[in-house]
Design a protein around this motif. Structure first.
Motif, PDB file in Angstrom:
ATOM      1  N   ASP A 185      -0.698   2.812  -3.850  1.00  0.00           N
ATOM      2  CA  ASP A 185      -0.589   3.002  -5.290  1.00  0.00           C
ATOM      3  C   ASP A 185      -0.304   4.469  -5.615  1.00  0.00           C
ATOM      4  OD1 ASP A 185      -0.930   1.582  -7.918  1.00  0.00           O
ATOM      5  OD2 ASP A 185      -2.384   3.191  -8.199  1.00  0.00           O
ATOM      6  N   TRP A 186      -0.912   5.383  -4.869  1.00  0.00           N
ATOM      7  CA  TRP A 186      -0.676   6.810  -5.082  1.00  0.00           C
ATOM      8  C   TRP A 186       0.783   7.169  -4.813  1.00  0.00           C
ATOM      9  CZ3 TRP A 186      -3.871  11.214  -6.073  1.00  0.00           C
ATOM     10  CH2 TRP A 186      -3.242  12.438  -5.846  1.00  0.00           C
ATOM     11  N   VAL A 187       1.279   6.784  -3.634  1.00  0.00           N
ATOM     12  CA  VAL A 187       2.636   7.205  -3.260  1.00  0.00           C
ATOM     13  C   VAL A 187       3.708   6.502  -4.075  1.00  0.00           C
ATOM     14  CG1 VAL A 187       1.981   7.940  -0.934  1.00  0.00           C
ATOM     15  CG2 VAL A 187       2.719   5.585  -1.321  1.00  0.00           C
ATOM     16  N   LYS A 188       3.370   5.377  -4.718  1.00  0.00           N
ATOM     17  CA  LYS A 188       4.340   4.753  -5.621  1.00  0.00           C
ATOM     18  C   LYS A 188       4.727   5.687  -6.765  1.00  0.00           C
ATOM     19  CE  LYS A 188       3.378  -0.228  -5.146  1.00  0.00           C
ATOM     20  NZ  LYS A 188       2.806  -1.418  -5.849  1.00  0.00           N
ATOM     21  N   GLY A 189       3.833   6.620  -7.090  1.00  0.00           N
ATOM     22  CA  GLY A 189       4.123   7.552  -8.177  1.00  0.00           C
ATOM     23  C   GLY A 189       4.850   8.793  -7.736  1.00  0.00           C
ATOM     24  N   THR A 190       4.964   9.028  -6.413  1.00  0.00           N
ATOM     25  CA  THR A 190       5.564  10.281  -5.950  1.00  0.00           C
ATOM     26  C   THR A 190       6.506  10.039  -4.772  1.00  0.00           C
ATOM     27  OG1 THR A 190       3.521  10.636  -4.684  1.00  0.00           O
ATOM     28  CG2 THR A 190       3.709  11.768  -6.792  1.00  0.00           C
ATOM     29  N   ALA A 191       5.970  10.062  -3.550  1.00  0.00           N
ATOM     30  CA  ALA A 191       6.816  10.043  -2.357  1.00  0.00           C
ATOM     31  C   ALA A 191       7.686   8.802  -2.242  1.00  0.00           C
ATOM     32  CB  ALA A 191       5.941  10.178  -1.106  1.00  0.00           C
ATOM     33  N   LEU A 192       7.231   7.681  -2.806  1.00  0.00           N
ATOM     34  CA  LEU A 192       8.021   6.442  -2.726  1.00  0.00           C
ATOM     35  C   LEU A 192       9.148   6.381  -3.746  1.00  0.00           C
ATOM     36  CD1 LEU A 192       5.699   3.364  -2.031  1.00  0.00           C
ATOM     37  CD2 LEU A 192       7.804   3.982  -0.834  1.00  0.00           C
ATOM     38  N   ARG A 193       9.173   7.294  -4.705  1.00  0.00           N
ATOM     39  CA  ARG A 193      10.180   7.194  -5.760  1.00  0.00           C
ATOM     40  C   ARG A 193      11.617   7.183  -5.215  1.00  0.00           C
ATOM     41  NH1 ARG A 193       8.013   4.346  -8.998  1.00  0.00           N
ATOM     42  NH2 ARG A 193      10.016   4.512 -10.064  1.00  0.00           N
ATOM     43  N   GLN A 204      -9.692  13.321  -1.159  1.00  0.00           N
ATOM     44  CA  GLN A 204      -9.759  12.520  -2.380  1.00  0.00           C
ATOM     45  C   GLN A 204     -10.280  11.117  -2.061  1.00  0.00           C
ATOM     46  OE1 GLN A 204      -5.846  14.569  -4.461  1.00  0.00           O
ATOM     47  NE2 GLN A 204      -5.575  12.791  -3.178  1.00  0.00           N
ATOM     48  N   LEU A 205     -11.219  10.669  -2.854  1.00  0.00           N
ATOM     49  CA  LEU A 205     -11.747   9.317  -2.696  1.00  0.00           C
ATOM     50  C   LEU A 205     -11.040   8.415  -3.698  1.00  0.00           C
ATOM     51  CD1 LEU A 205     -13.846   7.616  -1.148  1.00  0.00           C
ATOM     52  CD2 LEU A 205     -15.415   8.019  -3.062  1.00  0.00           C
ATOM     53  N   LEU A 206     -10.169   7.556  -3.186  1.00  0.00           N
ATOM     54  CA  LEU A 206      -9.396   6.646  -4.024  1.00  0.00           C
ATOM     55  C   LEU A 206     -10.038   5.266  -3.999  1.00  0.00           C
ATOM     56  CD1 LEU A 206      -5.741   7.593  -2.947  1.00  0.00           C
ATOM     57  CD2 LEU A 206      -7.204   8.694  -4.652  1.00  0.00           C
ATOM     58  N   THR A 207      -9.998   4.577  -5.110  1.00  0.00           N
ATOM     59  CA  THR A 207     -10.586   3.251  -5.203  1.00  0.00           C
ATOM     60  C   THR A 207      -9.522   2.217  -5.565  1.00  0.00           C
ATOM     61  OG1 THR A 207     -11.184   3.633  -7.524  1.00  0.00           O
ATOM     62  CG2 THR A 207     -12.844   4.168  -5.858  1.00  0.00           C
ATOM     63  N   GLY A 208      -9.888   0.954  -5.431  1.00  0.00           N
ATOM     64  CA  GLY A 208      -8.971  -0.125  -5.749  1.00  0.00           C
ATOM     65  C   GLY A 208      -8.298  -0.677  -4.503  1.00  0.00           C
ATOM     66  N   THR A 209      -7.457  -1.659  -4.716  1.00  0.00           N
ATOM     67  CA  THR A 209      -6.733  -2.305  -3.627  1.00  0.00           C
ATOM     68  C   THR A 209      -5.536  -1.463  -3.203  1.00  0.00           C
ATOM     69  OG1 THR A 209      -7.377  -4.464  -4.491  1.00  0.00           O
ATOM     70  CG2 THR A 209      -5.553  -4.410  -2.912  1.00  0.00           C
ATOM     71  N   GLU A 218      -3.867   0.534   8.023  1.00  0.00           N
ATOM     72  CA  GLU A 218      -4.372   0.918   9.336  1.00  0.00           C
ATOM     73  C   GLU A 218      -4.676   2.410   9.389  1.00  0.00           C
ATOM     74  OE1 GLU A 218      -3.049   0.660  14.058  1.00  0.00           O
ATOM     75  OE2 GLU A 218      -1.820  -0.266  12.497  1.00  0.00           O
ATOM     76  N   ALA A 219      -3.819   3.214   8.747  1.00  0.00           N
ATOM     77  CA  ALA A 219      -3.997   4.667   8.792  1.00  0.00           C
ATOM     78  C   ALA A 219      -5.133   5.146   7.899  1.00  0.00           C
ATOM     79  CB  ALA A 219      -2.688   5.355   8.389  1.00  0.00           C
ATOM     80  N   TYR A 220      -5.367   4.430   6.794  1.00  0.00           N
ATOM     81  CA  TYR A 220      -6.392   4.831   5.824  1.00  0.00           C
ATOM     82  C   TYR A 220      -7.312   3.640   5.531  1.00  0.00           C
ATOM     83  CZ  TYR A 220      -3.187   8.738   5.014  1.00  0.00           C
ATOM     84  OH  TYR A 220      -2.357   9.825   5.164  1.00  0.00           O
ATOM     85  N   PRO A 221      -8.183   3.310   6.472  1.00  0.00           N
ATOM     86  CA  PRO A 221      -9.076   2.161   6.253  1.00  0.00           C
ATOM     87  C   PRO A 221     -10.072   2.457   5.132  1.00  0.00           C
ATOM     88  CG  PRO A 221      -9.711   3.361   8.224  1.00  0.00           C
ATOM     89  CD  PRO A 221      -8.403   3.957   7.777  1.00  0.00           C
ATOM     90  N   PRO A 222     -10.360   1.474   4.302  1.00  0.00           N
ATOM     91  CA  PRO A 222     -11.325   1.695   3.219  1.00  0.00           C
ATOM     92  C   PRO A 222     -12.738   1.808   3.740  1.00  0.00           C
ATOM     93  CG  PRO A 222     -10.634  -0.604   3.292  1.00  0.00           C
ATOM     94  CD  PRO A 222      -9.779   0.132   4.287  1.00  0.00           C
ATOM     95  N   GLY A 223     -13.543   2.606   3.040  1.00  0.00           N
ATOM     96  CA  GLY A 223     -14.958   2.718   3.340  1.00  0.00           C
ATOM     97  C   GLY A 223     -15.765   1.979   2.297  1.00  0.00           C
ATOM     98  N   PRO A 224     -17.077   2.100   2.335  1.00  0.00           N
ATOM     99  CA  PRO A 224     -17.923   1.357   1.402  1.00  0.00           C
ATOM    100  C   PRO A 224     -17.753   1.785  -0.051  1.00  0.00           C
ATOM    101  CG  PRO A 224     -19.230   2.893   2.708  1.00  0.00           C
ATOM    102  CD  PRO A 224     -17.867   2.860   3.320  1.00  0.00           C
ATOM    103  N   ARG A 225     -17.289   3.011  -0.295  1.00  0.00           N
ATOM    104  CA  ARG A 225     -17.144   3.504  -1.665  1.00  0.00           C
ATOM    105  C   ARG A 225     -15.698   3.828  -2.041  1.00  0.00           C
ATOM    106  NH1 ARG A 225     -22.054   4.593  -3.922  1.00  0.00           N
ATOM    107  NH2 ARG A 225     -23.825   4.741  -2.490  1.00  0.00           N
ATOM    108  N   ARG A 234       2.666  -1.005   3.314  1.00  0.00           N
ATOM    109  CA  ARG A 234       1.266  -1.279   2.974  1.00  0.00           C
ATOM    110  C   ARG A 234       0.440  -1.521   4.223  1.00  0.00           C
ATOM    111  NH1 ARG A 234       1.046  -6.937   1.049  1.00  0.00           N
ATOM    112  NH2 ARG A 234       1.158  -7.160   3.312  1.00  0.00           N
ATOM    113  N   ASP A 235       0.965  -2.335   5.148  1.00  0.00           N
ATOM    114  CA  ASP A 235       0.223  -2.660   6.366  1.00  0.00           C
ATOM    115  C   ASP A 235       0.003  -1.414   7.216  1.00  0.00           C
ATOM    116  OD1 ASP A 235       0.135  -5.267   5.528  1.00  0.00           O
ATOM    117  OD2 ASP A 235       1.776  -5.949   6.826  1.00  0.00           O
ATOM    118  N   LEU A 236       0.990  -0.541   7.278  1.00  0.00           N
ATOM    119  CA  LEU A 236       0.845   0.703   8.028  1.00  0.00           C
ATOM    120  C   LEU A 236      -0.213   1.602   7.394  1.00  0.00           C
ATOM    121  CD1 LEU A 236       4.621   1.478   8.689  1.00  0.00           C
ATOM    122  CD2 LEU A 236       2.953   0.686  10.373  1.00  0.00           C
ATOM    123  N   LEU A 237      -0.203   1.672   6.076  1.00  0.00           N
ATOM    124  CA  LEU A 237      -1.173   2.511   5.375  1.00  0.00           C
ATOM    125  C   LEU A 237      -2.589   1.966   5.499  1.00  0.00           C
ATOM    126  CD1 LEU A 237       0.753   3.400   2.087  1.00  0.00           C
ATOM    127  CD2 LEU A 237       0.335   4.883   4.060  1.00  0.00           C
TER     128      LEU A 237
END
Length: 285
Positions: free
Chosen positions: A227-235, A217-222, A261-268, A256-259
């Motif tokens: 933001d994704w896990v706030k709706g599920t695993a973080l509940r 999945q290509l997720l966008t935004g800051t 590093e684990a999921y660096p953003p790309g150009p898109r 957030r800081d751990l994520l």
């Protein structure tokens, strides 16, 4: 310091409680969350009776329950969920008669104890059974509650070993958070593999199809993974921390800081691989 004295001063780990849900946060990624259900829906065979009777276990805010009414417009469909907030949203948005002459209704239901109260043509569950450790034990009763030729189908997240979940579990068990959050970040180890689910359904006399898919999945935004896990695993974590805003902000900053590093953003955007397990079991005629 003597170890017995030290351990006596450390509070016992908290017992994970039922999470509170935020329908609006959950729906922020509705497109990605809905796609696996559409893939599941495409594999469900025609149902034995018309109008069909359908149960949606863990219906959430009702958006995927409404897709069942599009596939079977004459069906009478009941969504069950444990969250009052989710049920309220589902009632407001979707409950009532459908254009095809069917109906949508939503009821409170705990999937750990839910039993069919009438024969169903389809029992379906979308991204809910991972919250029910005992769910395989319910399969015999749920299959028994189907009409001959009826189907039980589900899809569940299976990314509990992914960095998003592994890091969450590790952080919850860190010294700073252990007394309040131990156990809140690791809730998925009870899931079976596709072959194990297949064996269960074959033993119950069903024709079954099980498989897994990883969606890149290509997720966008800051900080989109956060933001994704706030709706599920973080509940469960957010529920446990409650109104302690200082603790919530501190935990989210560390996670957030751990994520990042684990999921660096790309150009898109940020690529977020997400594995899911699917099963479609049809009761013999």
């Amino acid at each position: 310091m003597h170890s017995d004295t030290a351990s006596a001063r450390i509070p016992a780990p908290a017992t994970p409680s039922a999470p509170t849900w935020d329908p609006q946060q959950y729906l922020r990624h509705a497109g990605h969350r809905t796609r696996p259900f559409l893939d599941l829906l495409n594999r469900i065979p025609e149902l034995p009776t018309r109008p069909a009777r359908i149960a949606d276990l863990g219906c959430g805010p009702g958006n995927v329950t409404a897709l069942l009414a599009e596939r079977w417009p004459e069906a009478h469909i009941t969504g069950f969920d444990l969250s009052p907030d989710m049920l309220r949203r589902a009632d407001e948005e979707y409950a009532g008669q459908t254009p095809g002459g069917g109906s949508l209704e939503f009821r409170h239901g705990d999937l750990a104890h839910w039993l069919p109260e009438e024969p169903y043509d389809l029992i379906v569950s979308n991204a809910a059974l991972q919250w029910v450790p005992s769910h395989p034990g319910s399969f015999p009763a749920w299959i028994n509650g189907l009409r001959p030729g009826g189907t039980f189908a589900f899809q569940i997240p299976a990314n509990f070993t992914a960095p998003s979940h592994a890091l969450l579990a590790r952080l919850c068990d860190a010294p700073r958070w252990r007394s309040r959050l131990a156990g809140h970040g690791a809730r998925y180890i009870h899931l079976l593999e596709p072959g194990d689910y297949l064996d269960r359904f074959v033993e119950l006399g069903c024709t079954a199809d099980t498989w897994d898919t990883t969606y890149h999945q290509l997720l966008t935004g800051t900080d989109p993974v956060l933001d994704w896990v706030k709706g599920t695993a973080l509940r469960p974590v957010l529920t446990a921390l409650g109104d302690d805003r200082t603790a919530v902000e501190a935990f989210l900053a560390e996670y957030r800081d751990l994520l990042r590093e684990a999921y660096p953003p790309g150009p898109r955007g940020t690529v977020f691989p997400f594995r899911r397990i699917f099963a479609v079991a049809r009761k013999e005629l």
